[in-house]
Design a protein around this motif. Sequence first.
Motif, mmCIF file in Angstrom:
data_model
loop_
_atom_site.group_PDB
_atom_site.id
_atom_site.type_symbol
_atom_site.label_atom_id
_atom_site.label_comp_id
_atom_site.label_asym_id
_atom_site.label_seq_id
_atom_site.Cartn_x
_atom_site.Cartn_y
_atom_site.Cartn_z
ATOM 1 N N UNK A 134 0.827 -1.205 0.000
ATOM 2 C CA UNK A 134 0.000 0.000 0.000
ATOM 3 C C UNK A 134 0.862 1.256 0.000
ATOM 4 N N UNK A 135 1.964 1.229 0.753
ATOM 5 C CA UNK A 135 2.891 2.350 0.736
ATOM 6 C C UNK A 135 3.483 2.524 -0.654
ATOM 7 N N UNK A 136 3.913 1.423 -1.243
ATOM 8 C CA UNK A 136 4.445 1.428 -2.606
ATOM 9 C C UNK A 136 3.425 2.004 -3.586
ATOM 10 N N UNK A 137 2.165 1.627 -3.398
ATOM 11 C CA UNK A 137 1.108 2.113 -4.289
ATOM 12 C C UNK A 137 0.960 3.630 -4.198
ATOM 13 N N UNK A 138 1.007 4.163 -2.998
ATOM 14 C CA UNK A 138 0.901 5.612 -2.850
ATOM 15 C C UNK A 138 2.047 6.319 -3.545
ATOM 16 N N UNK A 139 3.274 5.807 -3.340
ATOM 17 C CA UNK A 139 4.444 6.409 -3.955
ATOM 18 C C UNK A 139 4.317 6.401 -5.473
ATOM 19 N N UNK A 140 3.968 5.265 -6.034
ATOM 20 C CA UNK A 140 3.865 5.145 -7.494
ATOM 21 C C UNK A 140 2.748 6.034 -8.033
ATOM 22 N N UNK A 141 1.586 6.020 -7.363
ATOM 23 C CA UNK A 141 0.472 6.853 -7.828
ATOM 24 C C UNK A 141 0.868 8.321 -7.816
ATOM 25 N N UNK A 142 1.547 8.752 -6.757
ATOM 26 C CA UNK A 142 1.982 10.140 -6.668
ATOM 27 C C UNK A 142 2.978 10.500 -7.753
ATOM 28 N N UNK A 143 3.913 9.603 -8.033
ATOM 29 C CA UNK A 143 4.904 9.868 -9.069
ATOM 30 C C UNK A 143 4.254 9.939 -10.452
ATOM 31 N N UNK A 144 3.314 9.029 -10.717
ATOM 32 C CA UNK A 144 2.603 9.066 -11.996
ATOM 33 C C UNK A 144 1.803 10.360 -12.106
ATOM 34 N N UNK A 145 1.144 10.760 -11.011
ATOM 35 C CA UNK A 145 0.357 11.993 -11.023
ATOM 36 C C UNK A 145 1.238 13.190 -11.353
ATOM 37 N N UNK A 146 2.419 13.221 -10.757
ATOM 38 C CA UNK A 146 3.336 14.324 -11.023
ATOM 39 C C UNK A 146 3.760 14.353 -12.488
ATOM 40 N N UNK A 147 4.038 13.183 -13.045
ATOM 41 C CA UNK A 147 4.572 13.117 -14.402
ATOM 42 C C UNK A 147 3.521 13.319 -15.482
ATOM 43 N N UNK A 148 2.281 12.883 -15.224
ATOM 44 C CA UNK A 148 1.228 13.085 -16.240
ATOM 45 C C UNK A 148 0.473 14.384 -16.002
ATOM 46 N N UNK A 149 0.686 15.004 -14.833
ATOM 47 C CA UNK A 149 0.087 16.298 -14.558
ATOM 48 C C UNK A 149 -1.372 16.271 -14.165
ATOM 49 N N UNK A 150 -1.865 15.117 -13.690
ATOM 50 C CA UNK A 150 -3.279 15.020 -13.327
ATOM 51 C C UNK A 150 -3.443 13.959 -12.251
#
Length: 295
Positions: A172-188
Motif C-alpha cells: 500500500x505504501x508502494x502504491x501511494x508512492x507510485x500513484x503520486x509519481x505518476x500523477x506528477x509526471x502526467x500532470x493530473x
Amino acid sequence: MKKRGIAILLAGIMAAALPVNAFASSGNGDTGVPYVSLGADLNQEERATVLNLLGISESDLENYTVTTVTNAEEHEYLDSYLSSSIIGSRALSSVLVEGKEDSSGINVTTSNITYCTPGMYENALATAGIENADIKVAGPFNISGTAALVGAIKAYENMTGEQVSEENADTATNELVVTGQVAENVGDQETAEELIGAIKGAVVEGNATTSQEIGDVVDQAAQEMEVNLSEEDRQAIIDLMKKISDLDLNIDSLREQAKSLYDRIAGLDLNLNIDEEQVKGFFEKILDFFRNLFS
C-alpha cells in the motif's frame, strides 16, 4: 517538496488506518473507540491547530486511543522508499480514524494536505486491507505528512496483540508512492488514481499475473485513457502490480471500500481483459500506424 508530498503522505495514511479492524463493527452496531495519531514534533500551537482541524479538543482525547510518532520511526519505515532528505526531520502530520458499520467503505477527508487526493488514499488503504472507516488527515499548515505511519502500526499491535501484515502495508505504501509519481509526471492526480485503480482491478480479478500480462494491461489502460507513461513509470506500475497480485485481495471488497473511485473507473468503460487475440490486435494497430506513417 513536491515529491515528498506525493510519495509519503498516503504511506502515512495507509498505515494510520491499519487499526481500523480493531474498531470496526463486529455486527452488534458497536464501532468501537476511534484513535488519533499525532506527530511527535508538533508544538503546542500546531497541536491545537491540528486537533481543531480533526474536530476534537484536548479534553476529548480521553475518549480516543492516542499515539504519537517520531521522525526516527518514520525513517525506520520509509527509508526503503525515499531519501532521508525527502522524509524530512519533523513528524507533523496527524490522523483520526473511526471505524464504521459494514458496507460504509473508506471515506477520507484532508486539511492542509496539498498533493494526494482522497481517492489515492482510499485506493491504497483498500490495498492495505482496511475496511469501513472514516479517516481525517491534517497538518498544522500545508505539509506532505509522514507522522501517521508508525503510530498507527503501534496502536494496532498494542490493541489487538497482532502484527500488521508487512506485505500489505509495504504494498500500500508502494502504491501511494507510485500513484503520486505518476500523477506528477502526467500532470493530473485524478487520472493517475484512476489509471492505477483500473490496472489494480484487472490484476486482482486475475486477468493478468505474469509481468508480460501485467505490462499488456498497463499498455492497454494507458492507451484507452490516453495517458503517456514514461518507461520508468510503466515499469514501476508493473512492479507494484506484481506485488499486488501476490496479496489476497478481493475485487468486490476493493470496489466497496474505494467506491467513489471505482464508480468513476466503471464510467470510463475500459476493456482490460487482456487475452492473446486482444494483445495481437493491439500490436497490429501499432504496426498499422507505422505502416501508414511510412507508406
